[in-house]
Write a protein that holds these residues in place. Structure first.
Motif, mmCIF file in Angstrom:
data_model
loop_
_atom_site.group_PDB
_atom_site.id
_atom_site.type_symbol
_atom_site.label_atom_id
_atom_site.label_comp_id
_atom_site.label_asym_id
_atom_site.label_seq_id
_atom_site.Cartn_x
_atom_site.Cartn_y
_atom_site.Cartn_z
ATOM 1 N N UNK A 36 0.818 -1.206 0.000
ATOM 2 C CA UNK A 36 0.000 0.000 0.000
ATOM 3 C C UNK A 36 0.853 1.258 0.000
ATOM 4 N N UNK A 61 -5.686 1.977 -12.165
ATOM 5 C CA UNK A 61 -6.266 3.013 -11.296
ATOM 6 C C UNK A 61 -6.555 2.503 -9.887
ATOM 7 N N UNK A 62 -6.379 1.209 -9.656
ATOM 8 C CA UNK A 62 -6.536 0.683 -8.291
ATOM 9 C C UNK A 62 -5.215 0.714 -7.525
ATOM 10 N N UNK A 63 -4.121 1.007 -8.213
ATOM 11 C CA UNK A 63 -2.808 0.927 -7.565
ATOM 12 C C UNK A 63 -2.479 2.226 -6.846
ATOM 13 N N UNK A 64 -1.863 2.109 -5.673
ATOM 14 C CA UNK A 64 -1.488 3.319 -4.951
ATOM 15 C C UNK A 64 -0.360 4.062 -5.659
ATOM 16 N N UNK A 418 -5.535 -13.276 -3.349
ATOM 17 C CA UNK A 418 -6.890 -12.745 -3.191
ATOM 18 C C UNK A 418 -6.960 -11.319 -3.727
ATOM 19 N N UNK A 419 -7.948 -11.075 -4.564
ATOM 20 C CA UNK A 419 -8.185 -9.731 -5.060
ATOM 21 C C UNK A 419 -7.229 -9.258 -6.126
ATOM 22 N N UNK A 420 -6.300 -10.116 -6.523
ATOM 23 C CA UNK A 420 -5.385 -9.704 -7.589
ATOM 24 C C UNK A 420 -5.224 -10.854 -8.562
ATOM 25 N N UNK B 60 -10.920 -8.944 -3.214
ATOM 26 C CA UNK B 60 -9.771 -8.253 -2.629
ATOM 27 C C UNK B 60 -10.219 -7.274 -1.550
ATOM 28 N N UNK B 63 -11.318 -9.117 1.501
ATOM 29 C CA UNK B 63 -10.216 -9.733 2.236
ATOM 30 C C UNK B 63 -9.352 -8.702 2.953
ATOM 31 N N UNK B 64 -9.260 -7.499 2.407
ATOM 32 C CA UNK B 64 -8.258 -6.560 2.925
ATOM 33 C C UNK B 64 -8.799 -5.344 3.654
ATOM 34 N N UNK B 68 -6.772 -2.553 6.004
ATOM 35 C CA UNK B 68 -6.146 -1.374 5.396
ATOM 36 C C UNK B 68 -7.124 -0.701 4.452
ATOM 37 N N UNK B 69 -6.816 0.547 4.107
ATOM 38 C CA UNK B 69 -7.609 1.231 3.094
ATOM 39 C C UNK B 69 -7.317 0.596 1.744
ATOM 40 N N UNK B 70 -8.346 0.328 0.975
ATOM 41 C CA UNK B 70 -8.148 -0.283 -0.341
ATOM 42 C C UNK B 70 -8.628 0.684 -1.419
ATOM 43 N N UNK B 71 -7.762 0.946 -2.395
ATOM 44 C CA UNK B 71 -8.149 1.839 -3.497
ATOM 45 C C UNK B 71 -9.116 1.100 -4.415
#
Ligand SMILES: NC(=O)c1ccc[n+]([C@@H]2O[C@H](COP(=O)([O-])OP(=O)(O)OC[C@H]3O[C@@H](n4cnc5c(N)ncnc54)[C@H](O)[C@@H]3O)[C@@H](O)[C@H]2O)c1
Lengths: 475, 320
Positions: A36, A61-64, A418-420, B60, B63-64, B68-71
């Motif tokens: 993050x 656009x989801x990446x910090x 998960x989520x990726x 995602x 799960x997260x 934490x903050x998730x974008x």
């Protein structure tokens, strides 16, 4: 196989339901995703906001700490679509990549234009001092791929090639198991295919470029709407199924075998989709991979011990050769457009087992013990045979067969993160490389050698001959 | 439009339902082109919001986000924002965190009994959008409680229908009907030479009859009702739409229909209206111009009333 290895393998099977985290393999750096607080803001210029471009952009656009600050596409509606997806109302837009590279405030460039532009776009970006992510296949010709390597070296900028299976936890786990655990033993064949029942073109017959100055540029580069929209159908712009699909899977084959092919033969045809496309809709190629024993592969490929009886029959000399002499593995690749039964997968076949890989799941099948020789003990009963095979189909019986090929066989292993998915990971790692200056895992050399592989198969099919691929061809 | 307009109908299975598109235009090629792009988009959105796919963006987040903050991708963030807003405006009648409750009821459906008070209380603890925090500047989501999970089953079809509509518009389509599973629709323009796309709302008690027939133009409609899906437990049946506040199936409304400018709104609102009943629905429509509703309500054991709320004609309770 040694006792030790067998028990390791059982342990592995027990824990295989666990989440696979990044695996480092040989020279492969560990790939971190998900961080993050990943440091400085990276500003991206994006060339080609068509199907793929906008798909990947919606992942970026989801990446910090990543911001898309410039977009370039010569087709105004796609540029407009990109504006809608890039999550930056202040994004600058351009039709010409030269102008974007000159004027935009960017740190790196993503290239998702059609294949025939990859070389020009990537090289211009590197020359403008930007690191580049470029979709596969890296280039339309080997000469162009070589030039890209040269520009990368001269400018000191890296080029990551979009071979996303390299970033898949499933594929990485499989390669790790093959090398570090000797799971498959000697691999003699990899069979892969990407079969679809699909016309593979964008339907639009009769449409033409709209009038208007904003379409002048696209008119300059493409003779008509068809060639712009269906660039995949023409040799001038694409290498057809080999570059669009085969590039992914043959990269996996060469990754798994740890070397490059030494020859290729193939038969291709335009057999089913009888429209005005030029590229094949039916490609079948076989590669030879000459495997030399070395430190990395000795345990995996050169430690097979056939059962006693076979050994005695073959003699000491044959046994010794098995451990010391190079051998030739084959990779068979098929992609067709008129039957989707097999879908897309790679089946890696060793004398100890098989791994079947897809982007969402990997399955492992252990080989039954080598059969007794026919004149040895009693022949196996039908039931014993049935128990050995993963699935047996007898006429007349009903079976619950899955719609998904191979679904009903084998044990799945290695869940993705998960989520990726693997594309999220590939992109996240790209920006990490941009920040840290680290070289990407799927780098210009891997991309270049992959291009050699798929382009040579096209040559073999077009010229209907065997092509030797000497070591001097590879970098 | 040419006197003989081109027409295309396509069907596509996704999000555990069937999408169908009807398209009119003057060039068949353009219809194909746009439809292809639209179907690709539906698949992409399914991958984004599916809770069955552990690599999906929603998986995602689930799960997260408690750690934490998730974008969040902007399109999905908009869905979360609207869901949060609607949760507030409906006093919690619409809640995308209702899944622990849904699961409790699904489990008891198998055993044929109603979930007991402890089970419901436990699930209710983990149901509330109040635990979901959104930060628009950073476009992030954060849960303040472990075990919260977002499930877009009640709004995902609307999200997809709006995305499809945008793609069709962008590709020059001016007349189309987008149908997600026979319950969420968007009417783009009108069919050639007609005043609108005709939509009939089926009578839940008598499938051969329509409660109402409407003509729609540039408007979305969704219906929620206990048509086929209900839970049979012990001696009676329960509707499949749960009231997230009580943890029990919503009762009283047989069919709730919402009309609004976007499918995101109607998909969610039809569920909310079903839970809210007539008074709550009336209140919502009064304070939100552009939204109206049709409700079919059980009033007494054999009495059913049809209410049309927010239409030009004054509201009447029609006995049917
Ligand atoms: N890694 C994968 O799995 C994967 C999947 C799909 C596509 N791809 C690759 O992505 C690339 C793009 O494919 P696509 O499906 O998005 O194609 P596409 O036709 O949808 O999009 C290409 C875009 O590039 C634009 N373009 C063409 N020439 C240009 C130029 N000179 N300057 C700027 N923009 C230009 C076009 O207008 C179009 O918008 C291809 O290389 C393809 O192989 C990779």
């Amino acid at each position: 196989m040694t006792q030790k290895m067998q028990s390791d393998r059982r342990d592995f099977m027990k824990t295989s339901g666990l989440l696979a985290t990044a695996i480092s393999l040989g020279a492969a750096p560990s790939i971190t995703a998900n961080a993050q607080d990943s440091g400085n803001l990276v500003k991206v210029g994006w060339i080609g906001t068509g199907g793929r471009g906008n798909h990947l952009m919606r992942k970026v656009v989801k990446l910090p700490n990543v911001k898309v600050t410039a977009l370039c596409d010569l087709w105004p509606p796609n540029l407009e679509a990109g504006k809608g997806y890039c999550a930056n109302p202040d994004v600058q837009t351009f039709q010409r990549h030269e102008e974007m590279l000159e004027k935009a405030d960017i740190d790196c460039v993503v290239v998702t234009s059609p294949l025939h532009w990859h070389g020009r776009h990537s090289m211009a970006a590197m020359k403008a001092g930007k690191n580049v992510f470029c979709e596969k296949t890296m280039a339309l010709t080997v000469e162009e791929a070589n030039e890209m390597v040269k520009v990368s070296r001269e400018t000191g900028k890296f080029l990551q090639v979009g071979l996303q299976r390299r970033y898949s936890p499933i594929y990485r786990k499989a390669v790790h198991m093959i090398y570090n655990e000797g799971l498959l033993g000697r691999i003699t064949l990899i069979r892969c295919q990407w079969n679809r029942n699909y016309i593979w073109r964008r339907p639009h017959i009769g449409m033409d470029f709209p009038p208007g100055k904003e379409y002048d540029l696209v008119r300059q580069y493409y003779p008509d709407f068809e060639h712009w929209a269906n660039w995949r159908m023409y040799w001038e712009y694409s290498g057809g199924l080999m570059t669009e699909l085969g590039s992914h899977q043959l990269d996996v084959a060469s990754w798994v075998l740890g070397c490059h092919p030494s020859a290729v033969v193939g038969v291709g045809g335009k057999d089913y989709w009888l429209d005005d496309r030029e590229v094949f809709d039916n490609v079948n190629v076989i590669y030879e991979f000459k495997i030399e024993p070395n430190e990395q592969n000795r345990m995996a490929f050169f430690s097979s011990e056939p059962p006693d009886l076979v050994a005695r029959y073959q003699g000491e000399e044959a046994l010794r050769k098995l451990k010391t002499d190079p051998y030739v593995a084959k990779v068979v690749y098929t992609s067709i457009g008129a039957n989707a039964h097999d879908g897309a997968s790679e089946q890696i076949m060793g004398d100890r087992g098989t791994i079947l890989l897809t982007t969402t799941k990997g399955l492992f099948f252990e080989e039954a013990a080598a059969p007794k020789l026919a004149w040895g003990d009693k022949a196996m009963s039908k039931a014993e045979l049935a128990a050995r095979a993963a699935a047996v189909i007898t006429s007349g019986a009903t079976h619950d067969l899955s719609m998904e090929p191979q679904e009903d066989q084998g044990q799945p292993f290695a869940r993705p993160m998960v989520g990726m998915d693997f594309e999220d990971i590939e992109l996240s790692d790209f920006f990490d490389c941009v920040r840290s200056g680290r070289q990407p895992y799927s780098d210009v050399i891997k991309g270049r050698n992959d291009a050699v592989m798929v382009l040579s198969a096209n040559t073999a099919m077009m010229q209907n001959r065997r092509i030797e691929l000497g070591p001097e061809l590879y970098i | 439009m040419a006197s003989n307009p081109a027409f295309l109908e396509v069907h596509h299975r996704a999000m555990a339902t069937e999408f169908s598109l009807l398209l009119y235009g003057d060039n068949k090629a353009r219809l194909h082109w746009a439809a292809e792009l639209a179907l690709e988009e539906i698949d992409r959105l399914e991958h984004q919001i599916s809770v069955f796919d552990i690599t999906s963006e929603i998986s995602g987040i689930n799960a997260r986000a408690a750690q934490e903050e998730v974008i969040v991708e902007p399109g999905l963030f908009h869905v979360l924002q609207f869901s949060k807003q609607l949760h507030e405006e409906t006093g919690g009648a619409f809640d995308i965190t209702v899944h622990p409750l849904v699961r409790a009821w699904q489990f008891f459906r198998k055993t044929g009994t109603v979930p007991d008070a402890d089970t419901l209380a436990e699930a209710l603890l983990r149901t509330s959008m109040d635990h979901v925090h959104l930060n628009p500047e950073r476009r992030t989501v954060r849960f303040d409680l472990r075990g919260i999970e977002i499930n877009l089953g009640g709004i995902g079809k609307g999200y997809a229908v709006d995305a499809v509509t945008a793609i069709l518009r962008r590709n020059g389509i001016a007349s189309a009907f987008i149908n997600a599973g026979g319950s969420t629709f968007y009417a783009l323009g009108t069919p050639p030479e007609q005043e609108g796309w005709q939509v009939g709302i089926r009578d839940p008690l008598n499938p051969d009859r329509h409660l109402e027939i409407l003509h729609l133009m540039d408007r979305s409609l969704s219906t929620s009702g206990n048509y086929e899906r209900f839970i049979r437990a012990e001696t009676r049946t329960y509707g499949h739409i749960l009231n997230p506040r009580s943890g029990r199936p919503a009762e009283g409304v047989l069919s709730a229909t919402a009309l609004a400018p976007t499918a995101l709104e109607t998909d969610a609102l039809s569920t909310a209206f079903f839970v809210l009943g007539i008074e709550g629905t009336r209140k919502y429509c009064c304070s939100n111009a552009g939204v109206n509703a049709i409700q079919y309500i059980r009033e007494g054991s054999e009495r059913f009333q049809l209410y049309k709320i927010g239409f030009e004609k004054p509201e009447t309770g029609e006995e049917l």
